[in-house]
Write a protein that holds these residues in place. Sequence first.
Motif, short mmCIF file in Angstrom:
data_model
loop_
_atom_site.label_atom_id
_atom_site.label_comp_id
_atom_site.label_asym_id
_atom_site.label_seq_id
_atom_site.Cartn_x
_atom_site.Cartn_y
_atom_site.Cartn_z
N PHE A 167 -35.61 92.82 6.62
CA PHE A 167 -35.40 92.49 5.21
C PHE A 167 -34.10 93.10 4.72
CE2 PHE A 167 -40.15 92.02 4.99
CZ PHE A 167 -40.16 90.70 4.56
N THR A 168 -33.29 92.28 4.02
CA THR A 168 -32.02 92.74 3.46
C THR A 168 -31.92 92.26 2.01
OG1 THR A 168 -30.78 90.74 4.05
CG2 THR A 168 -30.96 92.47 5.74
N LYS A 169 -30.86 92.67 1.36
CA LYS A 169 -30.64 92.22 -0.02
C LYS A 169 -30.34 90.74 -0.09
CE LYS A 169 -29.08 96.72 -1.77
NZ LYS A 169 -27.99 97.46 -2.43
N GLU A 170 -29.99 90.14 1.04
CA GLU A 170 -29.68 88.72 1.06
C GLU A 170 -30.92 87.84 1.23
OE1 GLU A 170 -27.73 91.01 2.77
OE2 GLU A 170 -26.38 90.85 1.02
N ASN A 171 -31.94 88.36 1.93
CA ASN A 171 -33.12 87.52 2.18
C ASN A 171 -34.38 87.95 1.43
OD1 ASN A 171 -34.20 89.72 3.66
ND2 ASN A 171 -33.32 88.98 5.59
N LEU A 172 -34.26 88.96 0.58
CA LEU A 172 -35.41 89.44 -0.18
C LEU A 172 -35.03 89.50 -1.66
CD1 LEU A 172 -38.31 90.62 -0.07
CD2 LEU A 172 -37.26 92.89 0.11
#
Length: 210
Positions: A167-172
């Motif tokens: 999980f990253t800031k791009e996919n969450l």
Amino acid sequence: MELWRVDMLSKGSLIDYTGMATIAELDEAVRTARDAGCRDIILLKCTSTYPATPENSNILTIPHMRELFGCEVGLSDHTLGIGAAVAAVAHGATVIEKHFTLARADGGVDSAFSMEPAELRMLVDETERAWQSLGGVVYGPMEAEKKSLMFRRSLYVTEDMKAGDVFTKENLRCVRPGLGLAPKYYEILLGKRINRDVKKGEGVEWGMVG
């Protein structure tokens, strides 16, 4: 001026207007009535001033009387308007007594604080709403509120992910509706791996983490 008044409704039933009676006097009255076979007793909180003021109504006495004497309670209301009566129902009153007149302009001893027909209708409607609103002790969404969960935010996957991805800031993201994990878990989930393939737009749940 009377200390208190008792109205007999039928054999074995009475309404006791508490007036200026002390707890000891009320206890004696209730015991005497019960010893005589009376089982249906209603105590009405009553302020013996005409009219009475809200400040002198002491509505909190109503639930105390119910607990103390184990009977139905209510309010003999001499205040202007319906506020005291609504408050009484909110605190457990099951009977409200109000002075009534077809028209205050006709005069009379109690006309100044008596209710006209339209006001009495309002009293009935608003005390019923107060009683209906009491409900029980409830936390969390009720059945009628569940549709409103759509307006809460929660955590969603915003890109297709495969098992093992992080999980990253791009996919969450934290978006509506509120069917995923609460936003407070956002920082905790960053850097965590998912354990299965996930499609964009799925709400995050603990079962897909780790």
